[in-house]
Scaffold this motif. Sequence first.
Motif, PDB file in Angstrom:
ATOM      1  N   GLN A  59       1.145  15.494  -8.826  1.00  0.00           N
ATOM      2  CA  GLN A  59       1.238  14.085  -9.117  1.00  0.00           C
ATOM      3  C   GLN A  59       1.378  13.427  -7.904  1.00  0.00           C
ATOM      4  N   GLU A  60       0.123  12.496  -7.527  1.00  0.00           N
ATOM      5  CA  GLU A  60      -0.008  11.530  -6.191  1.00  0.00           C
ATOM      6  C   GLU A  60       1.324  10.166  -6.379  1.00  0.00           C
ATOM      7  N   ASP A  61       0.719   9.755  -7.430  1.00  0.00           N
ATOM      8  CA  ASP A  61       1.444   8.550  -7.976  1.00  0.00           C
ATOM      9  C   ASP A  61       2.615   8.524  -7.581  1.00  0.00           C
ATOM     10  N   MET A 108       0.700  -1.420   0.458  1.00  0.00           N
ATOM     11  CA  MET A 108      -0.139   0.388   0.123  1.00  0.00           C
ATOM     12  C   MET A 108       1.203   0.913  -0.244  1.00  0.00           C
ATOM     13  N   ARG A 109       0.399   2.013  -0.850  1.00  0.00           N
ATOM     14  CA  ARG A 109       1.439   2.903  -0.892  1.00  0.00           C
ATOM     15  C   ARG A 109       0.947   4.252  -0.310  1.00  0.00           C
ATOM     16  N   LYS A 151      -3.464   7.376   1.983  1.00  0.00           N
ATOM     17  CA  LYS A 151      -4.246   9.399   1.667  1.00  0.00           C
ATOM     18  C   LYS A 151      -5.423   9.301   1.938  1.00  0.00           C
ATOM     19  N   GLN A 152      -6.194   8.287   0.731  1.00  0.00           N
ATOM     20  CA  GLN A 152      -7.221   8.175   0.117  1.00  0.00           C
ATOM     21  C   GLN A 152      -8.182   7.156   0.978  1.00  0.00           C
ATOM     22  N   GLN A 198     -11.465  12.899   2.065  1.00  0.00           N
ATOM     23  CA  GLN A 198     -11.129  13.350   0.581  1.00  0.00           C
ATOM     24  C   GLN A 198     -12.310  13.645   0.142  1.00  0.00           C
ATOM     25  N   ALA A 199     -13.261  13.179   0.442  1.00  0.00           N
ATOM     26  CA  ALA A 199     -15.205  14.049  -0.105  1.00  0.00           C
ATOM     27  C   ALA A 199     -14.578  15.148   0.760  1.00  0.00           C
TER      28      ALA A 199
END
Length: 402
Positions: A397-399, A364-365, A370-371, A377-378
Amino acid sequence: MSDFNAVIANTCVNVWHKFEGKGSLRFLEKSSRTVFAGIVLRDDSETPPKFHCISIGSGTKCLPQSRLTEEGDALHDSHAEVLARRGAVRWLIEEWSRLSDQSPSGSLTKWLIRAPSGLVALKDSVSMHLYVSSIPCGDASMLALALDQDPTVAALKDSGSRSDVQEGTAVRGRDNYFAFGALRTKPGRADSMPSISMSCSDKILKWALLGIQGAVASLRFQPMYLSSIIISGVPVGNRNTAVGECERAFSPYRRLQRRMFAPSTVLRVSDSSSAFDSAWKFEPFAYHRVEIGFTDVEFPASRGDRFCNESIAWNAHGQLEILVNGRTQGSLGASKRRKLPTLSRAAIRSLLGEYNWVITREGMRYNATKQSSSAYQAARAQLMASGGPLEGWIVTQEDRKI
Protein backbone atom coordinates in the motif's frame (compact mmCIF):
# COMPACT_ATOMS: atom_id res chain seq x y z
CA MET A 1 39.38 -13.66 -9.05
CA SER A 2 39.47 -15.55 -5.73
CA ASP A 3 41.87 -12.95 -4.25
CA PHE A 4 39.51 -10.21 -5.36
CA ASN A 5 36.57 -12.04 -3.78
CA ALA A 6 38.45 -12.34 -0.49
CA VAL A 7 39.30 -8.64 -0.50
CA ILE A 8 35.64 -7.71 -1.03
CA ALA A 9 34.53 -10.04 1.79
CA ASN A 10 37.25 -8.93 4.21
CA THR A 11 36.55 -5.26 3.50
CA CYS A 12 33.01 -5.83 4.81
CA VAL A 13 33.81 -8.27 7.62
CA ASN A 14 36.51 -5.94 8.96
CA VAL A 15 33.83 -3.30 9.57
CA TRP A 16 31.91 -5.89 11.61
CA HIS A 17 35.07 -6.66 13.60
CA LYS A 18 35.57 -2.95 14.29
CA PHE A 19 32.18 -2.69 15.98
CA GLU A 20 32.65 -6.05 17.65
CA GLY A 21 35.90 -4.79 19.17
CA LYS A 22 34.15 -1.70 20.53
CA GLY A 23 31.54 -3.85 22.26
CA SER A 24 28.76 -2.54 20.01
CA LEU A 25 27.53 -6.06 19.21
CA ARG A 26 27.03 -7.33 22.76
CA PHE A 27 23.53 -8.49 21.85
CA LEU A 28 25.05 -11.26 19.75
CA GLU A 29 25.47 -14.34 21.90
CA LYS A 30 27.98 -17.06 21.05
CA SER A 31 25.13 -19.35 19.99
CA SER A 32 23.52 -16.66 17.82
CA ARG A 33 23.46 -16.76 14.06
CA THR A 34 22.65 -14.16 11.44
CA VAL A 35 23.19 -13.26 7.78
CA PHE A 36 25.60 -10.43 6.97
CA ALA A 37 25.99 -8.28 3.85
CA GLY A 38 27.96 -5.27 2.71
CA ILE A 39 28.41 -3.08 -0.35
CA VAL A 40 31.91 -2.16 -1.49
CA LEU A 41 33.19 0.30 -4.06
CA ARG A 42 36.32 -0.60 -6.02
CA ASP A 43 38.37 2.13 -7.70
CA ASP A 44 40.67 0.83 -10.44
CA SER A 45 42.26 4.22 -11.08
CA GLU A 46 44.72 3.43 -8.32
CA THR A 47 47.37 0.71 -8.16
CA PRO A 48 46.58 -1.49 -6.38
CA PRO A 49 42.82 -0.86 -6.61
CA LYS A 50 41.23 0.90 -3.64
CA PHE A 51 38.30 -0.78 -1.85
CA HIS A 52 35.82 1.11 0.31
CA CYS A 53 32.90 -0.41 2.25
CA ILE A 54 30.03 2.08 2.12
CA SER A 55 27.41 0.04 4.01
CA ILE A 56 26.80 -3.14 5.97
CA GLY A 57 23.70 -4.85 7.30
CA SER A 58 22.84 -8.01 9.17
CA GLY A 59 19.53 -9.70 9.80
CA THR A 60 17.00 -12.31 8.79
CA LYS A 61 13.70 -10.74 9.90
CA CYS A 62 10.88 -8.82 8.26
CA LEU A 63 7.56 -7.50 9.48
CA PRO A 64 4.39 -9.44 8.65
CA GLN A 65 1.76 -7.72 6.58
CA SER A 66 -0.39 -7.11 9.66
CA ARG A 67 2.37 -5.02 11.29
CA LEU A 68 3.35 -2.74 8.43
CA THR A 69 3.31 0.91 9.42
CA GLU A 70 1.67 3.79 7.59
CA GLU A 71 4.09 6.43 8.87
CA GLY A 72 7.28 5.05 7.31
CA ASP A 73 8.91 4.97 10.74
CA ALA A 74 9.88 1.29 10.70
CA LEU A 75 11.77 -0.91 8.27
CA HIS A 76 9.52 -3.56 6.77
CA ASP A 77 12.41 -5.72 5.54
CA SER A 78 15.47 -6.22 7.77
CA HIS A 79 17.26 -8.88 5.76
CA ALA A 80 20.99 -8.21 5.50
CA GLU A 81 21.11 -7.59 1.74
CA VAL A 82 18.22 -5.12 1.91
CA LEU A 83 19.74 -3.18 4.81
CA ALA A 84 23.09 -3.02 3.01
CA ARG A 85 21.39 -1.69 -0.11
CA ARG A 86 19.36 0.90 1.82
CA GLY A 87 22.52 1.97 3.61
CA ALA A 88 24.28 2.37 0.27
CA VAL A 89 21.43 4.57 -1.00
CA ARG A 90 21.68 6.81 2.06
CA TRP A 91 25.47 6.99 1.60
CA LEU A 92 24.96 8.02 -2.04
CA ILE A 93 22.53 10.77 -1.07
CA GLU A 94 24.90 12.18 1.53
CA GLU A 95 27.85 11.88 -0.85
CA TRP A 96 25.73 13.70 -3.46
CA SER A 97 25.30 16.61 -1.03
CA ARG A 98 29.01 17.34 -1.47
CA LEU A 99 28.37 18.14 -5.11
CA SER A 100 27.00 21.66 -5.32
CA ASP A 101 24.21 22.35 -7.80
CA GLN A 102 26.56 24.95 -9.24
CA SER A 103 29.34 22.39 -9.81
CA PRO A 104 30.21 22.14 -13.51
CA SER A 105 29.90 18.92 -15.45
CA GLY A 106 32.76 16.63 -14.53
CA SER A 107 33.22 17.86 -10.96
CA LEU A 108 33.45 14.92 -8.62
CA THR A 109 33.93 13.57 -5.15
CA LYS A 110 36.35 10.71 -4.63
CA TRP A 111 33.76 8.25 -6.02
CA LEU A 112 31.13 10.23 -7.91
CA ILE A 113 31.07 12.42 -10.99
CA ARG A 114 28.48 14.80 -12.37
CA ALA A 115 27.60 13.57 -15.84
CA PRO A 116 26.80 15.91 -18.77
CA SER A 117 23.12 15.09 -18.19
CA GLY A 118 23.39 16.78 -14.80
CA LEU A 119 22.76 13.49 -12.99
CA VAL A 120 25.40 12.01 -10.70
CA ALA A 121 27.11 8.71 -11.56
CA LEU A 122 29.92 6.51 -10.34
CA LYS A 123 33.29 7.42 -11.84
CA ASP A 124 34.19 5.26 -14.84
CA SER A 125 36.93 3.62 -12.78
CA VAL A 126 34.58 2.72 -9.90
CA SER A 127 32.50 -0.47 -9.64
CA MET A 128 30.04 -1.64 -6.98
CA HIS A 129 30.04 -5.08 -5.34
CA LEU A 130 27.80 -6.91 -2.86
CA TYR A 131 29.11 -9.39 -0.30
CA VAL A 132 26.69 -11.81 1.40
CA SER A 133 27.51 -14.43 4.03
CA SER A 134 25.06 -16.96 2.54
CA ILE A 135 23.09 -17.53 -0.67
CA PRO A 136 20.27 -14.96 -0.78
CA CYS A 137 16.82 -16.19 0.18
CA GLY A 138 14.30 -16.95 -2.55
CA ASP A 139 14.92 -18.51 -5.94
CA ALA A 140 18.73 -18.60 -5.68
CA SER A 141 18.66 -20.82 -2.60
CA MET A 142 15.72 -23.11 -3.29
CA LEU A 143 17.66 -26.06 -4.71
CA ALA A 144 20.17 -26.03 -1.86
CA LEU A 145 17.32 -25.80 0.63
CA ALA A 146 15.40 -28.66 -0.98
CA LEU A 147 18.42 -30.95 -1.03
CA ASP A 148 19.26 -30.16 2.59
CA GLN A 149 15.78 -30.85 4.01
CA ASP A 150 14.54 -33.97 5.70
CA PRO A 151 12.50 -35.81 3.01
CA THR A 152 9.37 -35.79 5.15
CA VAL A 153 9.57 -32.04 5.70
CA ALA A 154 10.34 -31.46 2.04
CA ALA A 155 7.26 -33.45 1.00
CA LEU A 156 5.08 -31.23 3.17
CA LYS A 157 6.47 -28.06 1.61
CA ASP A 158 6.64 -29.09 -2.02
CA SER A 159 3.99 -29.93 -4.58
CA GLY A 160 6.76 -31.13 -6.90
CA SER A 161 5.69 -29.16 -9.96
CA ARG A 162 6.36 -25.70 -11.35
CA SER A 163 2.97 -25.89 -13.05
CA ASP A 164 1.26 -25.90 -9.65
CA VAL A 165 2.28 -22.27 -9.20
CA GLN A 166 -0.24 -19.87 -10.69
CA GLU A 167 1.33 -17.49 -13.21
CA GLY A 168 1.36 -13.87 -12.12
CA THR A 169 1.47 -14.68 -8.41
CA ALA A 170 4.26 -14.88 -5.86
CA VAL A 171 4.89 -18.08 -3.92
CA ARG A 172 4.83 -17.80 -0.16
CA GLY A 173 8.29 -18.26 1.32
CA ARG A 174 9.63 -21.78 0.92
CA ASP A 175 6.47 -23.40 -0.40
CA ASN A 176 6.80 -25.38 -3.65
CA TYR A 177 10.54 -26.01 -3.40
CA PHE A 178 10.93 -27.05 -6.99
CA ALA A 179 9.03 -24.13 -8.51
CA PHE A 180 12.32 -22.73 -9.79
CA GLY A 181 12.10 -19.27 -11.28
CA ALA A 182 9.04 -18.23 -9.27
CA LEU A 183 8.89 -14.93 -7.44
CA ARG A 184 8.66 -15.49 -3.69
CA THR A 185 7.91 -13.61 -0.51
CA LYS A 186 10.34 -13.71 2.39
CA PRO A 187 10.58 -17.13 4.08
CA GLY A 188 9.19 -17.80 7.54
CA ARG A 189 7.87 -20.55 9.76
CA ALA A 190 4.76 -22.27 8.51
CA ASP A 191 2.83 -20.98 11.54
CA SER A 192 4.13 -17.39 11.24
CA MET A 193 2.06 -14.46 10.02
CA PRO A 194 2.63 -14.01 6.26
CA SER A 195 4.93 -11.34 4.92
CA ILE A 196 4.47 -9.49 1.64
CA SER A 197 8.13 -8.47 1.40
CA MET A 198 9.69 -9.98 -1.69
CA SER A 199 12.65 -12.34 -1.34
CA CYS A 200 16.23 -11.09 -1.59
CA SER A 201 16.69 -13.04 -4.85
CA ASP A 202 13.78 -11.11 -6.38
CA LYS A 203 15.09 -7.78 -5.11
CA ILE A 204 18.56 -8.46 -6.51
CA LEU A 205 16.93 -9.24 -9.88
CA LYS A 206 15.12 -5.90 -9.66
CA TRP A 207 18.39 -4.11 -8.85
CA ALA A 208 20.01 -5.76 -11.88
CA LEU A 209 17.28 -4.22 -14.03
CA LEU A 210 16.65 -0.82 -12.43
CA GLY A 211 19.75 -0.19 -10.31
CA ILE A 212 20.14 -0.12 -6.55
CA GLN A 213 19.33 3.60 -6.21
CA GLY A 214 15.53 3.23 -6.32
CA ALA A 215 12.90 5.66 -7.57
CA VAL A 216 13.58 8.76 -5.48
CA ALA A 217 17.36 8.73 -5.94
CA SER A 218 16.80 8.31 -9.69
CA LEU A 219 15.82 11.97 -9.67
CA ARG A 220 19.48 12.82 -9.01
CA PHE A 221 21.46 9.70 -9.97
CA GLN A 222 22.04 7.66 -13.07
CA PRO A 223 21.22 3.96 -12.48
CA MET A 224 23.85 2.29 -10.30
CA TYR A 225 24.36 -1.41 -10.87
CA LEU A 226 26.16 -4.14 -8.98
CA SER A 227 29.11 -5.63 -10.85
CA SER A 228 29.40 -8.76 -8.71
CA ILE A 229 27.96 -10.65 -5.77
CA ILE A 230 30.47 -12.47 -3.56
CA ILE A 231 29.04 -15.25 -1.38
CA SER A 232 30.62 -17.14 1.50
CA GLY A 233 29.47 -20.25 3.34
CA VAL A 234 29.14 -22.39 0.18
CA PRO A 235 31.25 -25.60 0.17
CA VAL A 236 33.67 -25.80 -2.76
CA GLY A 237 31.95 -28.91 -4.12
CA ASN A 238 28.61 -27.10 -4.32
CA ARG A 239 29.77 -23.90 -5.99
CA ASN A 240 29.25 -24.87 -9.62
CA THR A 241 25.63 -25.72 -8.86
CA ALA A 242 25.20 -22.56 -6.79
CA VAL A 243 26.49 -20.41 -9.67
CA GLY A 244 23.80 -21.82 -11.96
CA GLU A 245 21.09 -21.23 -9.36
CA CYS A 246 22.17 -17.65 -8.75
CA GLU A 247 22.52 -16.87 -12.46
CA ARG A 248 18.95 -18.03 -13.02
CA ALA A 249 17.62 -16.09 -10.04
CA PHE A 250 19.33 -12.82 -10.95
CA SER A 251 18.64 -12.94 -14.70
CA PRO A 252 15.35 -11.76 -16.27
CA TYR A 253 15.54 -14.08 -19.29
CA ARG A 254 16.82 -17.14 -17.44
CA ARG A 255 14.47 -16.66 -14.47
CA LEU A 256 11.19 -17.24 -16.24
CA GLN A 257 12.49 -18.90 -19.39
CA ARG A 258 10.29 -16.89 -21.69
CA ARG A 259 10.63 -13.83 -23.84
CA MET A 260 9.30 -10.73 -22.20
CA PHE A 261 5.77 -9.73 -23.24
CA ALA A 262 5.51 -12.81 -25.48
CA PRO A 263 4.71 -15.68 -23.09
CA SER A 264 4.15 -18.10 -25.96
CA THR A 265 7.72 -17.60 -27.21
CA VAL A 266 10.29 -19.52 -25.22
CA LEU A 267 13.61 -17.75 -24.65
CA ARG A 268 16.15 -20.51 -24.27
CA VAL A 269 18.92 -20.40 -21.69
CA SER A 270 21.55 -20.24 -24.45
CA ASP A 271 20.09 -17.02 -25.85
CA SER A 272 22.03 -13.85 -25.14
CA SER A 273 20.72 -10.91 -23.17
CA SER A 274 20.28 -8.99 -26.44
CA ALA A 275 16.90 -10.70 -26.92
CA PHE A 276 15.73 -9.28 -23.61
CA ASP A 277 17.30 -5.89 -24.23
CA SER A 278 15.53 -5.55 -27.58
CA ALA A 279 12.17 -6.24 -25.91
CA TRP A 280 12.72 -3.91 -22.98
CA LYS A 281 14.10 -0.45 -23.71
CA PHE A 282 13.66 2.24 -21.13
CA GLU A 283 16.64 4.55 -21.12
CA PRO A 284 18.64 4.98 -19.00
CA PHE A 285 17.80 1.57 -17.51
CA ALA A 286 19.20 -1.67 -18.92
CA TYR A 287 19.75 -5.15 -17.58
CA HIS A 288 23.23 -5.61 -16.09
CA ARG A 289 24.46 -9.16 -15.60
CA VAL A 290 25.91 -9.72 -12.13
CA GLU A 291 29.04 -11.85 -11.83
CA ILE A 292 28.75 -14.51 -9.11
CA GLY A 293 31.81 -15.35 -7.01
CA PHE A 294 32.58 -17.28 -3.84
CA THR A 295 35.05 -16.89 -1.02
CA ASP A 296 36.41 -18.95 1.86
CA VAL A 297 36.33 -15.87 4.09
CA GLU A 298 33.94 -16.79 6.88
CA PHE A 299 31.59 -14.41 8.63
CA PRO A 300 32.00 -14.95 12.41
CA ALA A 301 28.29 -15.24 13.28
CA SER A 302 27.32 -17.74 10.59
CA ARG A 303 27.52 -20.98 12.59
CA GLY A 304 25.28 -20.43 15.62
CA ASP A 305 22.34 -22.60 16.58
CA ARG A 306 19.64 -19.94 16.48
CA PHE A 307 18.96 -16.81 14.45
CA CYS A 308 19.09 -13.64 16.53
CA ASN A 309 16.20 -11.17 16.52
CA GLU A 310 18.40 -8.10 16.17
CA SER A 311 19.63 -6.56 12.94
CA ILE A 312 22.34 -3.99 12.37
CA ALA A 313 22.63 -1.20 9.81
CA TRP A 314 25.54 1.14 9.08
CA ASN A 315 26.82 3.32 6.29
CA ALA A 316 30.13 5.12 5.97
CA HIS A 317 28.53 8.52 6.63
CA GLY A 318 26.59 7.37 9.69
CA GLN A 319 26.59 5.48 12.97
CA LEU A 320 25.83 1.85 13.72
CA GLU A 321 22.17 1.14 14.47
CA ILE A 322 20.77 -1.94 16.16
CA LEU A 323 17.24 -2.74 15.03
CA VAL A 324 14.50 -4.92 16.47
CA ASN A 325 11.21 -5.36 14.62
CA GLY A 326 12.28 -2.69 12.16
CA ARG A 327 12.85 -0.03 14.82
CA THR A 328 15.94 1.35 16.50
CA GLN A 329 16.62 -0.60 19.67
CA GLY A 330 16.24 1.39 22.89
CA SER A 331 15.05 4.45 21.00
CA LEU A 332 12.07 5.22 23.25
CA GLY A 333 13.53 7.40 26.01
CA ALA A 334 12.16 9.66 28.70
CA SER A 335 10.64 11.95 26.08
CA LYS A 336 8.65 8.96 24.76
CA ARG A 337 9.65 10.04 21.26
CA ARG A 338 10.97 7.25 19.12
CA LYS A 339 14.15 7.83 17.14
CA LEU A 340 13.61 7.02 13.49
CA PRO A 341 15.80 4.32 11.97
CA THR A 342 18.08 6.25 9.61
CA LEU A 343 17.19 3.91 6.75
CA SER A 344 13.42 4.26 7.19
CA ARG A 345 11.35 6.08 4.58
CA ALA A 346 10.46 8.80 7.07
CA ALA A 347 14.13 9.43 7.89
CA ILE A 348 15.11 9.48 4.21
CA ARG A 349 12.30 11.93 3.54
CA SER A 350 13.63 14.20 6.28
CA LEU A 351 17.16 13.95 4.87
CA LEU A 352 16.01 14.88 1.37
CA GLY A 353 14.12 17.83 2.80
CA GLU A 354 17.39 19.13 4.19
CA TYR A 355 18.91 18.95 0.70
CA ASN A 356 15.96 20.70 -0.99
CA TRP A 357 15.00 17.86 -3.30
CA VAL A 358 11.62 17.86 -5.06
CA ILE A 359 10.26 16.08 -1.98
CA THR A 360 10.01 19.43 -0.17
CA ARG A 361 7.12 20.66 -2.29
CA GLU A 362 4.33 21.77 -0.02
CA GLY A 363 2.12 18.83 0.98
CA MET A 364 3.96 16.39 -1.25
CA ARG A 365 4.09 12.88 0.18
CA TYR A 366 7.03 10.53 -0.15
CA ASN A 367 5.11 8.30 -2.52
CA ALA A 368 4.25 11.26 -4.74
CA THR A 369 7.95 12.04 -5.01
CA LYS A 370 8.65 8.42 -5.98
CA GLN A 371 5.97 8.65 -8.66
CA SER A 372 7.52 11.85 -10.03
CA SER A 373 10.49 9.76 -11.15
CA SER A 374 8.62 9.02 -14.36
CA ALA A 375 11.29 7.08 -16.27
CA TYR A 376 11.90 4.76 -13.32
CA GLN A 377 8.19 4.21 -12.76
CA ALA A 378 7.53 3.47 -16.44
CA ALA A 379 10.34 0.91 -16.55
CA ARG A 380 9.21 -0.66 -13.28
CA ALA A 381 5.60 -0.91 -14.49
CA GLN A 382 6.62 -2.68 -17.68
CA LEU A 383 8.78 -5.17 -15.78
CA MET A 384 5.86 -5.98 -13.48
CA ALA A 385 3.31 -6.18 -16.28
CA SER A 386 1.86 -9.45 -17.59
CA GLY A 387 4.66 -11.47 -19.16
CA GLY A 388 7.39 -9.39 -17.53
CA PRO A 389 10.15 -10.91 -15.37
CA LEU A 390 8.73 -9.24 -12.26
CA GLU A 391 5.11 -10.25 -12.93
CA GLY A 392 3.58 -11.18 -9.60
CA TRP A 393 5.56 -8.65 -7.58
CA ILE A 394 3.52 -7.70 -4.53
CA VAL A 395 3.14 -3.93 -4.34
CA THR A 396 2.53 -2.70 -0.81
CA GLN A 397 0.00 0.00 0.00
CA GLU A 398 1.63 3.22 -1.18
CA ASP A 399 -0.73 5.81 0.26
CA ARG A 400 1.35 6.59 3.37
CA LYS A 401 1.08 9.47 5.77
CA ILE A 402 4.56 10.77 4.98
